[in-house]
Design an enzyme around this catalytic site. Structure first.
Site, PDB file in Angstrom:
ATOM      1  N   ARG A 137       0.819  -1.218   0.000  1.00  9.65           N
ATOM      2  CA  ARG A 137       0.000   0.000   0.000  1.00  9.65           C
ATOM      3  C   ARG A 137       0.853   1.268   0.000  1.00  9.65           C
ATOM      4  NH1 ARG A 137      -5.036  -2.017   3.796  1.00  9.65           N
ATOM      5  NH2 ARG A 137      -6.342  -2.625   2.033  1.00  9.65           N
ATOM      6  N   GLY A 170      -8.472  -9.182  -0.128  1.00 10.83           N
ATOM      7  CA  GLY A 170      -7.270  -9.096   0.691  1.00 10.83           C
ATOM      8  C   GLY A 170      -6.378 -10.310   0.590  1.00 10.83           C
ATOM      9  N   GLY A 228     -12.135  -5.064   1.301  1.00 11.44           N
ATOM     10  CA  GLY A 228     -13.576  -4.784   1.380  1.00 11.44           C
ATOM     11  C   GLY A 228     -14.050  -3.838   0.286  1.00 11.44           C
TER      12      GLY A 228
END
Ligand code: ADP
Ligand code: MG
Length: 398
Positions: free
Chosen positions: A36, A354, A377
């Site tokens: 990320r 994920g 999500g």
């Protein structure tokens, strides 16, 4: 849907408030997967190049009490980011107050500052997660423009994305959010066909919305993983001790009615008597599962079937491993699908979820898949066809 992005912003000398998704997995203060952080670099670098003052903020984990703060500071993330950017990142260990305000007003064009975990504001009345209007307004007062590049949080309306945007005149998407919209949004709105979806993972209940929406859009939906067995049981097969959701059998039946021959199920499975890696394995067709066995991966016939279908596709969306890939002996199905996706040079391959994304990255397929979503999500809700509040607000302000 054309979004306003940072390309459209004039930010020279302005303070750009940038919501990033630095909710990275950590163990003993160490970042175990910096995906990320790496995915946020294009936006941060572009803003530096455009001579903005870059103020970054993110949540990290869940914080409900004072004790929860331990290990949830973004300081190590600021240090990791500084290494990646090869320039200083000033870290301010507060989410508001004079120290933060002074640090921001003394920034120069091209400087990068990061402030503390936005969820530290949740201790006193869930201000961040409940989108407290005062908090969004306060954060908005710290800068001139707002950039949302946190795709992983876009399915939530929090103070640090929707709240702050509501109080800004100028709002834009970052390059990561733009990329997620292009690939995931593109697949659900205008896919190049044939468009096949592969759905696996643990539970049908987590993926009902995704299966249902993709049955409307995709040309085929291939089902593997733990959720297969609920469908098999609904068809009357013996599934032994395999993962099952008995309260979802009717739902499975109605999805099968809706999907008809669009749905492709695994034909054979790797079966074991115990849920562990080192255990005898039997491969059997779906009509030959014994009462004391459980299915932990798809079998070789199914893998070949899935791989051949992948070869025909022009767009593939994959969510959910097709077996217990954490056990080496039951990772072949998941690996085989990654391999097939990797060798499709002219196919747009998109991975959401994920665990699926983590599996692909840890198995070394990061550069061979067109797009690995940073949102667990959020990517699921996007695939369900839902509007994501963090993205919708960008259009509403502009
Ligand atoms: P994602 O995070 O990609 O959406 P999920 O969270 O739905 O995926 O599912 C991932 C988990 O599903 C993995 O931990 C994997 O071990 C488990 N899983 C896959 N196949 C099976 C199976 N046959 N039996 C039990 N668990 C399974
Ligand atoms: Mg998961």
């Amino acid at each position: 849907m054309a979004k306003k992005t940072i390309r459209d912003l004039e930010v020279t000398g302005k303070t750009a408030l940038v919501r990033v998704d630095f909710n990275v997995p950590m163990k003993n203060g160490e970042i175990t997967d910096d995906n990320r952080i790496r995915q946020a670099l294009p936006t941060i670098n572009a803003l530096i190049e455009k001579n903005a003052k870059v103020v970054l903020f993110s949540h990290l984990g869940r914080v409900k009490t004072e004790e929860d703060k331990a290990g949830k500071s973004l300081k190590p993330v600021a240090e990791a980011l500084s290494e990646q950017l090869v320039r200083p990142v000033k870290f301010v260990g507060y989410t508001r107050g004079i120290e933060l305000e002074t640090a921001i007003t003394s920034m120069k064009a091209g400087d990068v500052l990061m402030f503390e975990n936005t969820r530290f504001e949740d201790i006193d009345g869930k201000k961040e997660s409940k989108n407290d209007p005062e908090l969004g307004k306060y954060w908005a007062s710290l800068g001139d423009v707002f950039v949302n590049d946190a795709f992983g949080t876009a399915h939530r309306a929090h103070a640090s994305n929707v709240g702050i945007a509501t109080h800004m005149d100028e709002v834009a998407a970052g390059l990561l959010v733009e990329k997620e919209i292009k690939f995931i949004g593109g697949a659900v709105s205008n896919p190049e066909r044939p468009f096949y979806a592969i759905l696996g993972g643990a539970k049908v209940s987590d993926k009902i919305g995704v299966i249902s929406n993709l049955l409307d859009i995709a040309d085929k939906v291939l089902i593997g993983g733990g959720m297969s067995y609920t469908f098999l049981k609904a068809q009357g097969y013996e599934i032994g001790k395999s993962l099952v959701e008995d309260d979802k059998l009717d739902l499975a039946k109605s999805l099968m009615e809706k999907g008809k021959d669009k749905l492709v199920f695994a034909e054979d499975f790797k079966l074991a008597k115990e849920f562990k890696n080192d255990t005898p394995i039997r491969i059997a067709d779906r009509d030959d599962i014994q009462k004391d066995e459980e299915g932990l991966d798809i079998g070789p016939k199914s893998l070949e079937l899935f791989q051949n279908l992948i070869k025909e596709a022009k767009t593939v969306v994959w969510n959910g491993p097709v077996g217990v890939f954490e056990f080496e002996n039951f990772a072949q199905g998941t690996l085989g699908i990654l391999e097939a996706l990797a060798s499709q040079k002219d196919t747009t391959t998109i991975l959401g979820g994920g665990d699926s994304a983590a599996a692909a990255i840890s198995l070394g397929y990061e550069d061979k898949i067109t797009h690995i979503s940073t949102g667990g999500g959020a990517s699921l809700e996007y695939l369900e066809g839902k509007e994501l509040p963090g993205i919708k607000i960008i259009d509403e302000i502009n």
